[in-house]
Design a protein around this motif. Structure first.
Motif, mmCIF file in Angstrom:
data_model
loop_
_atom_site.group_PDB
_atom_site.id
_atom_site.type_symbol
_atom_site.label_atom_id
_atom_site.label_comp_id
_atom_site.label_asym_id
_atom_site.label_seq_id
_atom_site.Cartn_x
_atom_site.Cartn_y
_atom_site.Cartn_z
ATOM 1 N N HIS A 36 0.820 -1.142 -0.170
ATOM 2 C CA HIS A 36 0.023 0.005 0.014
ATOM 3 C C HIS A 36 0.874 1.126 0.021
ATOM 4 N N TYR A 37 0.266 2.321 -0.280
ATOM 5 C CA TYR A 37 1.028 3.656 -0.094
ATOM 6 C C TYR A 37 -0.125 4.245 1.031
ATOM 7 N N GLU A 101 2.485 -0.828 4.718
ATOM 8 C CA GLU A 101 2.194 0.585 4.343
ATOM 9 C C GLU A 101 3.477 1.407 3.850
ATOM 10 N N HIS A 143 -2.721 -3.126 -3.350
ATOM 11 C CA HIS A 143 -4.087 -3.255 -3.064
ATOM 12 C C HIS A 143 -4.954 -2.710 -4.012
ATOM 13 N N ASP A 153 -3.634 2.342 -4.671
ATOM 14 C CA ASP A 153 -2.382 2.453 -4.178
ATOM 15 C C ASP A 153 -1.511 0.921 -4.489
HETATM 16 ZN ZN LIG Z 1 -4.189 0.392 0.562
#
Ligand SMILES: [Zn+2]
Length: 256
Positions: A36-37, A101, A143, A153
């Motif tokens: 993810h970002y 993340e 994601h 993301d």
């Molecule tokens: Zn995400």
């Protein structure tokens, strides 16, 4: 609020406990690594949010721009990062995955580049997580792959190619974008069915209807965002279709 601390699974990580986790469900192994970002203005705000009991979100690791890593949930726990999602028949991605993340403002904050130190840290962490959990590289996912249309993301600027060169993720060089035949919104028939079948075989949640509808376009865009990032438009041009072919052909036999 901070809960009990734990020994990090990844030795280079600091620990800050998120209360937003639970028991993993079902019998499936942990065999997906989901990237993810953060999509927030900076790393500290994102880290605070992921540990805030009001947010109902968390992840296993957050990787800051300078490459420092904080682990928020033991890998044995179910973190809350995927939301409504699908991959290869699985809908409880949180129970099957480790979530990372990566601090980056993303589409809402000008799509900044991912610093080299941060990507090096992601690569080292991803290798370690994959080894420890037996995650095959074609199950290192965005994601946006598991929640197309709902999530973007880690975005089309995320350097999947650099990761692949370091042995992380599944990748073939994208076929060059050129003119030629393409399939787009409103098209119907056997070629659309073939495209949908290939997307579904790779893992995307796609109905094989023969109708190139909005849902199909969002899957094509999600595919492009990960595997043919130079143009993300939801149009299945020949480069997109050839790249998808190439990826399917490059899958290990057990994954087809
Ligand atoms: Zn995400």
């Amino acid at each position: 609020m901070r809960g009990d601390s734990f020994v990090p699974d990844y030795p280079n990580a600091d620990v800050r406990v998120s209360p937003n986790t639970g028991e993993r469900r079902g019998k499936g192994p942990v065999d997906i690594l989901l990237l993810h970002y953060t999509g927030m203005k900076d790393g500290p705000s994102a880290e605070d949010w992921l540990c805030d009991p009001q947010s109902d979100v968390s992840c296993h690791y957050i990787v800051h721009e300078d490459g420092s890593i904080v682990q928020m949930a033991p890998e044995s726990r179910r973190a809350w990062h995927a939301g409504k999602s699908f991959w290869k028949g699985e809908t409880d991605i949180n129970s099957r995955s480790i979530g990372i993340e990566i601090v980056n403002g993303g589409h809402d904050f000008g799509m900044p580049d991912f610093p080299e130190a941060q990507i090096a840290a992601v690569i080292a962490l991803a290798r370690d997580v994959s080894r420890r959990n037996t995650i095959q590289q074609e199950r290192v996912l965005a994601h946006s792959d598991v929640a197309p249309g709902r999530k973007l993301d880690p975005g089309e600027k995320f350097p999947w190619k650099v990761l692949a060169e370091a042995g992380v993720g599944h990748w073939v060089p994208p076929s060059p974008v050129s003119r030629g035949r393409f399939l787009a919104l409103g098209d119907r028939g056997q070629p659309v069915e073939a495209l949908q079948s290939m997307l579904a075989l790779y893992g995307y949640g796609t109905d094989v209807t023969g109708d190139f509808d909005e849902k199909t376009a969002t899957r094509v865009a999600a595919f492009q965002r990960h595997f043919r990032p130079s143009r993300v438009d939801g149009v299945a041009d020949s480069s997109t279709i050839e790249t998808l072919h190439g990826l399917l052909a490059a899958l290990p036999r057990y994954a087809v």
